[in-house]
Design an enzyme around this catalytic site. Structure first.
Site, PDB file in Angstrom:
ATOM      1  N   LYS A 130       0.860  -1.192   0.000  1.00 52.85           N
ATOM      2  CA  LYS A 130       0.000   0.000   0.000  1.00 52.85           C
ATOM      3  C   LYS A 130       0.890   1.234   0.000  1.00 52.85           C
ATOM      4  CE  LYS A 130      -3.522   2.433   2.607  1.00 52.85           C
ATOM      5  NZ  LYS A 130      -4.507   2.385   3.683  1.00 52.85           N
ATOM      6  N   ARG A 157     -10.334  10.298   1.942  1.00 46.92           N
ATOM      7  CA  ARG A 157     -10.055  10.939   3.242  1.00 46.92           C
ATOM      8  C   ARG A 157     -11.067  12.032   3.538  1.00 46.92           C
ATOM      9  NH1 ARG A 157      -3.435  11.062   3.048  1.00 46.92           N
ATOM     10  NH2 ARG A 157      -3.195   8.783   2.995  1.00 46.92           N
ATOM     11  N   ARG A 203       1.518  10.026   5.997  1.00 49.65           N
ATOM     12  CA  ARG A 203       1.583   8.601   6.320  1.00 49.65           C
ATOM     13  C   ARG A 203       2.858   7.943   5.790  1.00 49.65           C
ATOM     14  NH1 ARG A 203      -3.490   8.698   8.025  1.00 49.65           N
ATOM     15  NH2 ARG A 203      -5.336   8.733   6.687  1.00 49.65           N
ATOM     16  N   GLU A 226       7.461  -6.586   1.125  1.00 51.74           N
ATOM     17  CA  GLU A 226       6.285  -6.392   1.987  1.00 51.74           C
ATOM     18  C   GLU A 226       5.262  -7.512   1.769  1.00 51.74           C
ATOM     19  OE1 GLU A 226       4.979  -4.646   4.260  1.00 51.74           O
ATOM     20  OE2 GLU A 226       6.023  -2.737   4.427  1.00 51.74           O
ATOM     21  N   LYS A 283      -2.187  -1.491  -3.871  1.00 53.75           N
ATOM     22  CA  LYS A 283      -3.046  -0.303  -3.806  1.00 53.75           C
ATOM     23  C   LYS A 283      -2.218   0.968  -3.866  1.00 53.75           C
ATOM     24  CE  LYS A 283      -5.987   2.020  -0.558  1.00 53.75           C
ATOM     25  NZ  LYS A 283      -6.403   2.117   0.793  1.00 53.75           N
ATOM     26  N   SER A 331     -10.025   5.887  -4.583  1.00 50.72           N
ATOM     27  CA  SER A 331     -10.955   7.009  -4.762  1.00 50.72           C
ATOM     28  C   SER A 331     -10.465   8.034  -5.779  1.00 50.72           C
ATOM     29  CB  SER A 331     -11.203   7.676  -3.406  1.00 50.72           C
ATOM     30  OG  SER A 331      -9.990   8.135  -2.834  1.00 50.72           O
ATOM     31  N   TYR A 388     -14.874   1.518  -6.809  1.00 46.83           N
ATOM     32  CA  TYR A 388     -16.094   2.309  -6.655  1.00 46.83           C
ATOM     33  C   TYR A 388     -16.945   2.233  -7.922  1.00 46.83           C
ATOM     34  CZ  TYR A 388     -13.417   3.944  -2.715  1.00 46.83           C
ATOM     35  OH  TYR A 388     -12.676   3.969  -1.562  1.00 46.83           O
TER      36      TYR A 388
END
Ligand code: PBG
Length: 329
Positions: free
Chosen positions: A196, A206, A218, A234, A249, A275, A314
């Site tokens: 991610k 957000r 982040r 990872e 992602k 998004s 979405y």
């Protein structure tokens, strides 16, 4: 063989011929729809940054799920918006939290006709918007793990089929697996947000859950998007810790990462069309610059072609509608 003996256009001559030659198929069964549920909502509240998406009550989530099932989409991914946020994000494991209540209601109504996955993170629940518990200005990895274990158990006791840890803490998959096994939930699937990225494309999300960090960003836990080798490391770590599926992602800007993971992963790969990817497409369509249906399918087929078995999007409902129901294209 080369031209004029070879004429690749022969195989593109008619729609049926093109269809029979298609290498990558997209069907409603390949998709997962993200769904937002919120405390204190009765009628669905439109999310301005995600046109066509709403903050649902447990009740209105059921209506939405009915439609999802009728379109042939097998899974929803739930996100929660609590009435109040606090320093430790305690709303994330409230037994009467929106995610827990909606999960319970969906499973009671639809049983095995719909899979419920729950996003597992603290950022929607913390007053500071970071994905874990703070020590000073940074997120304390190991203190956060304990909270994640509690969230996992509460989501699964509400009936979640799949938990999807998205906080990018080291060791999160292992501790969740252990917590679930210790409480008798050996059957619960873990879909790990494995690679991610710290991405600019999460902006509309957000806004939707009010989780923009109050300070900093982040980047100390989400990955640098420039790194493919690290993405693989990872991912293998999450698989070692017991991930049943792994996720890359965002999706569109990271198709090479999806392909590299899919080439070697012993477990199925999912990708999240986030998004910002959705927002770009919708905004261009609104301006009349893109053809909606063609762009929707092309964006999703690209992610499948890269190697994703499942696509979280979405656009899942629109795509299923365009494809014409459960049989797909
Ligand atoms: C929670 C989480 C985020 C998204 C999914 N899970 C936000 C973030 O990491 O800031 C983003 C989804 C999207 O943009 O569609 N950690």
């Amino acid at each position: 063989m080369s031209y004029p003996q070879s004429r690749p256009r022969r195989l593109r001559r008619t729609p049926l011929l093109r269809r029979s030659m298609r290498e990558t198929r997209l069907a409603p069964e390949d998709m997962i729809l993200p769904l937002f549920v919120a405390d204190g909502v009765t009628n669905p509240v439109p999310i301005s940054t995600l046109p066509g998406h709403f903050h649902h009550s447990p009740q209105s989530a059921l209506t939405e799920c009915e439609e999802v099932i009728s379109l042939g989409i097998p899974m929803v991914l739930l996100f929660g918006l609590p009435a109040a946020k606090d320093e430790r994000g305690t709303g994330a494991w409230a037994t009467d939290g929106a995610v827990q209540l909606a999960t319970k209601a969906i499973k009671a109504r639809f049983g095995d006709d719909l899979l419920v996955a729950t996003d597992l993170c603290l950022c929607e629940y913390t007053s500071h918007g970071h994905c874990g518990i703070l020590a000073g200005e940074s997120v304390d990895n190991d203190a956060t793990l304990e909270a994640y274990a509690q969230v996992a158990v509460s989501q699964v006791e509400a009936g979640a089929d799949i938990v999807a840890p998205s906080g990018m803490m080291d060791g999160q998959v292992g501790i969740i697996r252990e917590a679930l096994d210790d409480t008798g939930h050996q059957e619960t699937v873990i879909l790990a947000y494995a690679a991610k990225m710290a991405s600019a494309f999460y902006g509309p999300f957000r806004e939707a859950v009010d989780s923009t960090p109050a300070f900093g960003d982040r980047r100390a836990y989400q990955m640098d998007g420039a790194n493919l080798e690290e993405a693989l490391r990872e991912t293998w770590l999450d698989i070692d810790e017991g991930a049943d599926m792994v996720m890359v992602k965002p999706a569109g800007p990271y198709l090479d990462v999806i392909a590299a993971v899919a080439a070697e992963s012993p477990v199925p790969v999912a990708a999240y069309q986030v998004s910002g990817e959705f927002a770009m497409l919708k905004a261009a369509v609104e301006k009349g610059w893109l053809d909606h249906d063609a762009a929707v399918l092309e964006s999703l087929v690209g992610i499948r072609r890269a190697g994703a078995k499942l696509v979280i999007s979405y656009l899942a409902k629109e795509a299923a509608r365009i494809l014409g129901g459960p049989r797909g294209s």
